[in-house]
Design a protein around this motif. Sequence first.
Motif, mmCIF file in Angstrom:
data_model
loop_
_atom_site.group_PDB
_atom_site.id
_atom_site.type_symbol
_atom_site.label_atom_id
_atom_site.label_comp_id
_atom_site.label_asym_id
_atom_site.label_seq_id
_atom_site.Cartn_x
_atom_site.Cartn_y
_atom_site.Cartn_z
ATOM 1 N N GLU A 173 0.834 -1.207 0.000
ATOM 2 C CA GLU A 173 0.000 0.000 0.000
ATOM 3 C C GLU A 173 0.868 1.256 0.000
ATOM 4 N N VAL A 174 1.948 1.240 0.767
ATOM 5 C CA VAL A 174 2.863 2.382 0.777
ATOM 6 C C VAL A 174 3.436 2.605 -0.620
ATOM 7 N N ILE A 175 3.877 1.526 -1.251
ATOM 8 C CA ILE A 175 4.449 1.633 -2.598
ATOM 9 C C ILE A 175 3.397 2.123 -3.598
ATOM 10 N N ARG A 176 2.172 1.664 -3.437
ATOM 11 C CA ARG A 176 1.086 2.115 -4.316
ATOM 12 C C ARG A 176 0.850 3.608 -4.176
ATOM 13 N N LEU A 177 0.901 4.094 -2.956
ATOM 14 C CA LEU A 177 0.597 5.495 -2.691
ATOM 15 C C LEU A 177 1.787 6.415 -2.972
ATOM 16 N N ASN A 178 2.981 5.952 -2.612
ATOM 17 C CA ASN A 178 4.195 6.760 -2.828
ATOM 18 C C ASN A 178 5.413 5.882 -2.586
ATOM 19 N N ASP A 179 5.960 5.319 -3.643
ATOM 20 C CA ASP A 179 7.053 4.357 -3.459
ATOM 21 C C ASP A 179 8.342 5.008 -2.962
ATOM 22 N N HIS A 180 8.435 6.347 -3.029
ATOM 23 C CA HIS A 180 9.614 7.047 -2.510
ATOM 24 C C HIS A 180 9.412 7.533 -1.074
ATOM 25 N N TYR A 181 8.319 7.140 -0.455
ATOM 26 C CA TYR A 181 8.035 7.588 0.900
ATOM 27 C C TYR A 181 9.192 7.236 1.842
ATOM 28 N N LEU A 182 9.650 8.240 2.601
ATOM 29 C CA LEU A 182 10.784 8.086 3.523
ATOM 30 C C LEU A 182 11.973 7.414 2.838
ATOM 31 N N GLY A 183 12.214 7.829 1.602
ATOM 32 C CA GLY A 183 13.357 7.295 0.884
ATOM 33 C C GLY A 183 13.245 5.818 0.564
ATOM 34 N N GLY A 184 12.065 5.409 0.095
ATOM 35 C CA GLY A 184 11.882 4.005 -0.274
ATOM 36 C C GLY A 184 11.852 3.065 0.913
ATOM 37 N N ALA A 185 11.385 3.565 2.055
ATOM 38 C CA ALA A 185 11.399 2.758 3.285
ATOM 39 C C ALA A 185 10.597 1.466 3.160
ATOM 40 N N ALA A 186 9.575 1.463 2.327
ATOM 41 C CA ALA A 186 8.778 0.238 2.166
ATOM 42 C C ALA A 186 9.626 -0.892 1.601
ATOM 43 N N TYR A 187 10.512 -0.568 0.659
ATOM 44 C CA TYR A 187 11.392 -1.602 0.094
ATOM 45 C C TYR A 187 12.354 -2.126 1.163
ATOM 46 N N ARG A 188 12.809 -1.219 2.009
ATOM 47 C CA ARG A 188 13.712 -1.616 3.089
ATOM 48 C C ARG A 188 13.019 -2.601 4.036
ATOM 49 N N VAL A 189 11.782 -2.296 4.408
ATOM 50 C CA VAL A 189 11.039 -3.187 5.290
ATOM 51 C C VAL A 189 10.818 -4.548 4.632
ATOM 52 N N LEU A 190 10.486 -4.528 3.358
ATOM 53 C CA LEU A 190 10.299 -5.795 2.638
ATOM 54 C C LEU A 190 11.599 -6.591 2.595
ATOM 55 N N GLY A 191 12.714 -5.884 2.456
ATOM 56 C CA GLY A 191 14.003 -6.556 2.469
ATOM 57 C C GLY A 191 14.274 -7.243 3.790
ATOM 58 N N VAL A 192 13.943 -6.557 4.880
ATOM 59 C CA VAL A 192 14.138 -7.135 6.215
ATOM 60 C C VAL A 192 13.281 -8.387 6.374
ATOM 61 N N VAL A 193 12.033 -8.314 5.925
ATOM 62 C CA VAL A 193 11.156 -9.486 5.990
ATOM 63 C C VAL A 193 11.781 -10.649 5.225
ATOM 64 N N ASP A 194 12.333 -10.355 4.055
ATOM 65 C CA ASP A 194 12.866 -11.426 3.209
ATOM 66 C C ASP A 194 14.118 -12.085 3.784
ATOM 67 N N PHE A 195 14.945 -11.332 4.525
ATOM 68 C CA PHE A 195 16.127 -12.014 5.061
ATOM 69 C C PHE A 195 15.910 -12.570 6.470
ATOM 70 N N LYS A 196 14.798 -12.201 7.089
ATOM 71 C CA LYS A 196 14.529 -12.731 8.426
ATOM 72 C C LYS A 196 13.610 -13.950 8.399
ATOM 73 N N VAL A 197 12.752 -14.005 7.410
ATOM 74 C CA VAL A 197 11.805 -15.116 7.326
ATOM 75 C C VAL A 197 12.473 -16.292 6.612
ATOM 76 N N PRO A 198 12.363 -17.492 7.149
ATOM 77 C CA PRO A 198 12.945 -18.667 6.483
ATOM 78 C C PRO A 198 12.420 -18.838 5.062
ATOM 79 N N GLY A 199 13.279 -19.313 4.165
ATOM 80 C CA GLY A 199 12.893 -19.487 2.767
ATOM 81 C C GLY A 199 11.667 -20.344 2.599
ATOM 82 N N ILE A 200 11.529 -21.372 3.414
ATOM 83 C CA ILE A 200 10.378 -22.271 3.315
ATOM 84 C C ILE A 200 9.075 -21.560 3.654
ATOM 85 N N MET A 201 9.198 -20.406 4.367
ATOM 86 C CA MET A 201 8.022 -19.632 4.751
ATOM 87 C C MET A 201 7.836 -18.387 3.873
#
Length: 236
Positions: A135-163
């Motif tokens: 939703e953040v990316i839909r509304l403004n993908d540059h919000y807080l300097g692309g912070a939504a992508y950063r959060v998604l990145g954290v999710v991807d390296f913290k969550v096990p691949g099988i999940m």
Amino acid sequence: MLGVCLSTVACWSEGELALMVQADAAYSKREDIPQAKIAMVIYERAAVTASTHAVEAYWKASRAAWWLGENTLDHNEQLVWCQKAVDLAQKAVDLNPNSVDAHFWLGANEGTYGKAKGVLKSLALVKPIRHEMAEVIRLNDHYLGGAAYRVLGVVDFKVPGIMGGNIKRAKEELDKASSMATNDPFVLYDYIQYYRVVSEAAKAKAALEDLRALQVSPELIPEQKMLIRKAEKLLS
């Protein structure tokens, strides 16, 4: 009552504006934890008082609760603040589903709550976090300097691949955020976490040095100090 029009185009009553000014002033002193608590309480009061501008008050209250959760050493207290932060951001989203601030703080605080609970206990939060960042990316993908992508990145390296996690995609998302915000201390901190996960100690230490040397805007100095402390503890 005489209204005051702000640059955000919203017109606040004098009483509403006074509360927000008071809360913003307290939050600016958030390194003194009691001031952060005061800010959160006043933001909540403003949210109730400012019926037409409650969204801003709620997401700022959520941000204050996030800060409190990030700066307590008591795990149970941290969980309480994290849940409070989620609840406040949810109120903002409910009031305005098109508020990028509200969606970001809801998703970010769901992530912080998940971190506090532990990965295996918080996997149910992965889908909601991804939804809020979408939703953040839909509304403004540059919000807080692309912070939504950063959060998604954290999710991807913290969550096990099988999940559903994905180490390769995590790096791509962090790089995308970094390209949008070259002086964001949060991006550097998340790189430190990422390099630790992929066992690249030298790069993690280099990122910590970059974080220490980073010149940030005055309003981000408290966050930079906090992230340096957390990174030092992480790599110790």
